[in-house]
Design an enzyme around this catalytic site. Structure first.
Site, short mmCIF file in Angstrom:
data_model
loop_
_atom_site.label_atom_id
_atom_site.label_comp_id
_atom_site.label_asym_id
_atom_site.label_seq_id
_atom_site.Cartn_x
_atom_site.Cartn_y
_atom_site.Cartn_z
N TRP A 1 -107.32 19.21 -76.94
CA TRP A 1 -107.24 17.75 -76.77
C TRP A 1 -108.08 17.29 -75.56
CZ3 TRP A 1 -105.25 15.26 -72.43
CH2 TRP A 1 -104.52 16.05 -71.54
N ASP B 1 -102.94 7.73 -70.11
CA ASP B 1 -102.20 8.95 -70.41
C ASP B 1 -101.43 8.76 -71.72
OD1 ASP B 1 -101.08 11.51 -68.72
OD2 ASP B 1 -99.57 10.71 -70.11
N HIS C 1 -100.16 17.90 -60.57
CA HIS C 1 -98.94 18.67 -60.79
C HIS C 1 -99.18 20.14 -60.48
CE1 HIS C 1 -96.98 15.72 -63.84
NE2 HIS C 1 -96.51 15.54 -62.62
N TYR C 2 -98.16 20.78 -59.90
CA TYR C 2 -98.18 22.24 -59.80
C TYR C 2 -96.79 22.74 -60.18
CZ TYR C 2 -99.73 26.82 -58.65
OH TYR C 2 -100.13 28.13 -58.76
N HIS D 1 -106.92 17.92 -63.77
CA HIS D 1 -106.73 16.50 -64.08
C HIS D 1 -105.83 15.90 -63.01
CE1 HIS D 1 -103.60 18.81 -66.16
NE2 HIS D 1 -102.79 17.82 -65.80
N1 GTA Z 1 -104.59 10.70 -73.15
O1 GTA Z 1 -103.73 14.05 -76.12
C1 GTA Z 1 -103.52 13.56 -75.02
C2 GTA Z 1 -102.64 14.13 -74.04
N2 GTA Z 1 -101.85 15.25 -74.04
C3 GTA Z 1 -101.68 16.23 -75.07
C4 GTA Z 1 -101.22 15.31 -72.84
N3 GTA Z 1 -101.59 14.26 -72.10
C5 GTA Z 1 -102.47 13.51 -72.80
N4 GTA Z 1 -103.11 12.37 -72.49
C6 GTA Z 1 -103.94 11.83 -73.41
N5 GTA Z 1 -104.15 12.41 -74.63
O2 GTA Z 1 -99.42 13.39 -68.21
C7 GTA Z 1 -101.18 13.97 -70.74
C8 GTA Z 1 -99.70 14.19 -70.51
C9 GTA Z 1 -99.63 14.50 -69.01
C10 GTA Z 1 -101.00 15.09 -68.74
C11 GTA Z 1 -100.93 16.56 -68.46
O3 GTA Z 1 -101.78 14.92 -69.90
O4 GTA Z 1 -98.93 13.07 -70.85
P1 GTA Z 1 -99.74 18.11 -66.74
O5 GTA Z 1 -100.64 19.22 -67.15
O6 GTA Z 1 -99.50 17.95 -65.30
O7 GTA Z 1 -98.44 18.33 -67.58
O8 GTA Z 1 -100.31 16.73 -67.24
P2 GTA Z 1 -97.09 17.48 -67.71
O9 GTA Z 1 -96.94 16.45 -66.70
O10 GTA Z 1 -96.00 18.47 -67.85
O11 GTA Z 1 -97.29 16.68 -69.00
P3 GTA Z 1 -96.68 16.71 -70.37
O12 GTA Z 1 -97.30 17.78 -71.16
O13 GTA Z 1 -96.75 15.40 -70.99
O14 GTA Z 1 -95.12 17.09 -70.12
C12 GTA Z 1 -94.24 16.09 -70.33
C13 GTA Z 1 -92.92 16.48 -69.77
O15 GTA Z 1 -92.37 15.27 -69.34
C14 GTA Z 1 -92.06 17.08 -70.86
O16 GTA Z 1 -91.41 18.22 -70.37
C15 GTA Z 1 -91.07 15.97 -71.20
O17 GTA Z 1 -89.74 16.46 -71.25
C16 GTA Z 1 -91.20 14.97 -70.08
N6 GTA Z 1 -91.33 13.58 -70.53
C17 GTA Z 1 -90.71 12.57 -69.94
N7 GTA Z 1 -91.03 11.41 -70.51
C18 GTA Z 1 -91.89 11.69 -71.52
C19 GTA Z 1 -92.57 10.90 -72.50
N8 GTA Z 1 -92.46 9.57 -72.56
N9 GTA Z 1 -93.36 11.51 -73.39
C20 GTA Z 1 -93.53 12.83 -73.34
N10 GTA Z 1 -92.93 13.62 -72.44
C21 GTA Z 1 -92.08 13.07 -71.54
#
Ligand code: GTA
Length: 324
Positions: A163, A193, A255-256, A264
């Site tokens: 992605w 995001d 994030h870590y 990112h």
């Molecule tokens: N524009 O396809 C994408 C995409 N993907 C697959 C991920 N991101 C994307 N953005 C775009 N297109 O902020 C974004 C994610 C995240 C960032 C990656 O990339 O939304 P990260 O590597 O630091 O990982 O950041 P992080 O923060 O864990 O992100 P991720 O994968 O979204 O994890 C979400 C966690 O937050 C989950 O454990 C979940 O339980 C929790 N969560 C809380 N609220 C939400 C919500 N509204 N939607 C999804 N997850 C949520």
């Protein structure tokens, strides 16, 4: 100041062909409702955030699916514009009243009631684990633990970055790009995001760097200062001109551990308590820059605390390495 939507052209710009491509899953191209979703399991139900993560299958498609439904925040713009909440199209039902106190259910018109839906299909076991309820543990990651336990584990088991490459090569979400600096060393793409519904009250943008191979905070050193400063400066300038929030109203952080090991940076509105802003996960970009300016290999020498989920491969690796 750089204006929003303006794509800066630089000489050593990235070629789209530098990134791998993959065809999108057909489920996402055909969905118009969720009637074909067959629910198998509620993975989590966060009553505080009003978000449920559901596991199931789409009839006629192979593989597991995860559907995340979230009740969205009120938008101050919509509350104040056009009298949408306070007119005869909305229905108010009295539950009871007692003296000066009344309890009601309010049913606003349909467009005010949208749920944010995120769908992952096909979802891997790693996705299912990530969205399931689980025990959490703090780890103080020394450079030795990183090299001997964490790095080997993330090298063999991490979420697919397709992605990310789709964004960087303009295959997906290109119309959502808010700003791009295409320089191969210090350039990045800024876009909404996945978790953001689009209201300024919950603003959440992501800056994804063009340079490949920077996995996380752990890799950052003095060579990356121009990249980090560029993202900080142009990210803030763009958000300021497009959304009217200046740098002092933004939380800019990494994030870590991240979920995705391609560098990112998260930009969120300071008043919005976005997921992942707690002390055990978020590292402010200004602080990261300052640490590297003081000690160029700070992030190769420091002990970095992080939280690991019990059902994560990292947890097993830490147990096997006798760290936990
Ligand atoms: N524009 O396809 C994408 C995409 N993907 C697959 C991920 N991101 C994307 N953005 C775009 N297109 O902020 C974004 C994610 C995240 C960032 C990656 O990339 O939304 P990260 O590597 O630091 O990982 O950041 P992080 O923060 O864990 O992100 P991720 O994968 O979204 O994890 C979400 C966690 O937050 C989950 O454990 C979940 O339980 C929790 N969560 C809380 N609220 C939400 C919500 N509204 N939607 C999804 N997850 C949520």
């Amino acid at each position: 100041m750089a204006s929003a939507n303006k794509i800066i052209k630089l000489e050593n710009a990235i070629e789209a062909s530098d990134y791998p491509k993959r065809i999108n899953d057909v489920v996402h191209e055909t969905l118009t409702n969720l009637s074909k979703f067959q629910l198998n399991e509620i993975l989590s139900n966060n009553t505080n955030r009003k978000i449920v993560s559901l596991k199931g299958k789409f009839e006629g498609s192979s593989g597991d699916a995860i559907v995340i439904l979230e009740k969205t925040a009120f938008s101050e713009d919509i509350l104040t514009e056009g009298n949408k909440y306070f007119n005869e199209e909305n229905h108010l039902k009295n539950i009871f009243h007692n003296d000066i106190y009344g309890d009601y259910q309010y049913f606003p018109q349909i467009e005010l009631n949208a749920l944010k839906a995120t769908i992952i299909h096909p979802a891997s076991q790693k996705h299912i684990d990530k969205y399931s309820v689980h025990n959490l543990y703090m780890v103080d990651e020394t450079p030795k633990i990183y090299t001997e336990v964490i790095l080997p584990q993330i090298s063999k088991d991490q979420f697919d970055l397709q992605w990310v490459f789709n964004i960087l090569n303009h295959t997906s979400e290109s119309e959502r790009i808010v700003f791009e600096d295409p320089d191969a060393e210090s350039g990045f793409i800024l876009l909404p995001d996945l978790k953001w519904g689009g209201e300024v009250d919950t603003l959440y943008l992501l800056a994804i760097c063009h340079k490949k191979g920077i996995k996380s905070l752990r890799d950052l050193n003095e060579q990356h200062l121009p990249l980090l400063k560029n993202i900080n400066k142009k990210g803030i300038e763009t958000i300021s001109s497009k959304y009217g929030l200046d740098g002092s109203q933004l939380r800019v952080y990494l994030h870590y551990q991240p979920s995705f090991y391609h560098l990112h940076i998260h930009f969120t509105y300071l008043r919005h308590e976005a997921p992942g802003i707690l002390a055990e996960r978020a590292h402010l970009l200004s602080n990261v820059i300052s640490n590297i300016e003081l000690i160029p290999d700070y992030y190769q020498r420091v002990t970095l605390p992080f939280v690991v989920r019990e059902n994560d491969g990292l947890f097993q690796a830490l147990e096997e390495g006798k760290v936990l």
